[in-house]
Design an enzyme around this catalytic site. Structure first.
Site, PDB file in Angstrom:
ATOM      1  N   VAL A   1      -1.279  -2.941  -7.591  1.00 28.37           N
ATOM      2  CA  VAL A   1       0.055  -3.548  -7.661  1.00 28.37           C
ATOM      3  C   VAL A   1       0.510  -3.813  -6.231  1.00 28.37           C
ATOM      4  O   VAL A   1       0.416  -2.936  -5.369  1.00 28.37           O
ATOM      5  CB  VAL A   1       1.051  -2.622  -8.395  1.00 28.37           C
ATOM      6  N   GLN A  25     -12.492   6.299  -4.416  1.00 32.85           N
ATOM      7  CA  GLN A  25     -12.099   7.451  -5.241  1.00 32.85           C
ATOM      8  C   GLN A  25     -12.465   7.211  -6.702  1.00 32.85           C
ATOM      9  O   GLN A  25     -13.014   8.079  -7.378  1.00 32.85           O
ATOM     10  CB  GLN A  25     -10.589   7.671  -5.111  1.00 32.85           C
ATOM     11  N   HIS A  50       1.931   3.494  -9.577  1.00 35.80           N
ATOM     12  CA  HIS A  50       1.824   4.647 -10.491  1.00 35.80           C
ATOM     13  C   HIS A  50       2.415   4.310 -11.862  1.00 35.80           C
ATOM     14  O   HIS A  50       1.861   4.671 -12.899  1.00 35.80           O
ATOM     15  CB  HIS A  50       2.605   5.854  -9.953  1.00 35.80           C
ATOM     16  N   ASP A 107      -7.629   2.668  -4.676  1.00 34.75           N
ATOM     17  CA  ASP A 107      -8.522   3.714  -4.165  1.00 34.75           C
ATOM     18  C   ASP A 107      -9.897   3.508  -4.797  1.00 34.75           C
ATOM     19  O   ASP A 107     -10.342   4.316  -5.609  1.00 34.75           O
ATOM     20  CB  ASP A 107      -7.967   5.094  -4.520  1.00 34.75           C
TER      21      ASP A 107
END
EC number: 6.3.2.1
Length: 282
Positions: free
Chosen positions: A176, A153, A37, A150
């Site tokens: 990552v 997604q 993130h 993802d």
């Protein structure tokens, strides 16, 4: 850094920023932040004047027997990590704020959602597309950042943006990994010490596939068999799917040609982990 919990307030802030001519980068998350993130935040900071992160565990993208209730949450920890990275605003709405009682709309992207995670988690991508469209309308970003982990997604969101003529640039960001190759995920906290060791097999199996392709193997079923064998040798593992798709069209392939996305989902203990790599066949 400002925490915003109300949709109206977030919209007004975004409107004001736009009026001032500022560009907005948006990082949508379900919280329990990790280095993956934070890498999205860093890229957003480089490319935009303002970075907005959302933290919202979206109930409508979880199936009835999935891990919505036990999905890890720690807002104070997330807040301090986001602040350290220089996030300007966190949008942190309640479920009632996002889905009031009279909520009746679902956004549904067809075809590419019928395989892989869409097949084993029915309704999942409707939940994803719906919440992401809502968030885009609330935050009004110039750019939005999504991890390649993802991959499906990402494909769904790109399709939605294209089909609905949304004015937002989707920026894919590399996976990552931990030092031993395990893709970073909030769900890794579910793993016991022993399961954590077994979990490295996802990336090892993907690399095995890559090596086989580099050596000239083009038959998907042979590669899949080798991957399955490797994964099932590990303790605590159960394969949900291994899929080979064309990286651009997301169509399932049986012969390796051009750019191929190899994606898998494996249960390690109770944790369902996903990973993928893109391989270019020579």
């Amino acid at each position: 850094m400002v925490v915003v919990q109300k949709i109206q307030e977030m919209k007004e802030i975004a409107k004001k920023l736009k009026k001032e001519g500022k560009s907005i980068g948006f990082v949508p998350t379900m919280g329990y932040l990790h280095e993956g993130h934070l890498s999205l935040v860093r890229l957003s900071k480089q490319q935009n004047d303002i970075t907005i992160m959302s933290i919202f565990v979206n109930p409508i993208q979880f199936g009835p027997n999935e891990d919505y209730d036990r999905y890890p949450r720690d807002f104070e920890r997330d807040k301090s990590l986001a602040e350290k990275e220089g996030v300007d605003y966190i949008f942190y709405p309640s479920v009632e704020e996002m889905y009031p009682e009279d909520f009746k709309t679902v956004v549904s992207v067809k075809k590419i959602t019928e395989i892989m995670c869409g097949k084993s988690r029915p309704g999942h991508f409707d939940g994803v597309a719906t919440v992401v469209l809502k968030l885009f309308n609330i935050v009004n970003p110039d750019r939005a950042y999504f991890g390649q982990k993802d991959a499906q997604q990402l494909a769904v969101i790109k399709q939605m943006v294209k089909d609905l003529n949304l004015d937002v640039e989707i920026v894919p960001c590399p996976i990552v990994r931990e030092q031993d190759g395990l893709a970073m995920s909030s769900r890794n906290v579910y793993l016991s010490e022993e399961e954590r060791k077994s979990a490295t097999v996802l990336y090892r199996a993907l690399n095995l596939a890559k090596e086989m392709i580099e050596k000239g193997q083009k038959d998907v079923s042979s590669i899949k068999r080798a991957m399955e064998e490797m994964i099932l040798k590990e303790k605590y593992t159960k394969i949900d799917y291994i899929e080979f798709v064309n990286n651009d069209t997301f169509e399932i392939i049986s012969k390796v040609e051009g750019k191929v996305l190899i994606a898998l989902a494996v249960f390690v203990g109770k944790a369902r982990l996903i990973d993928n790599i893109v391989v270019e066949a020579k």
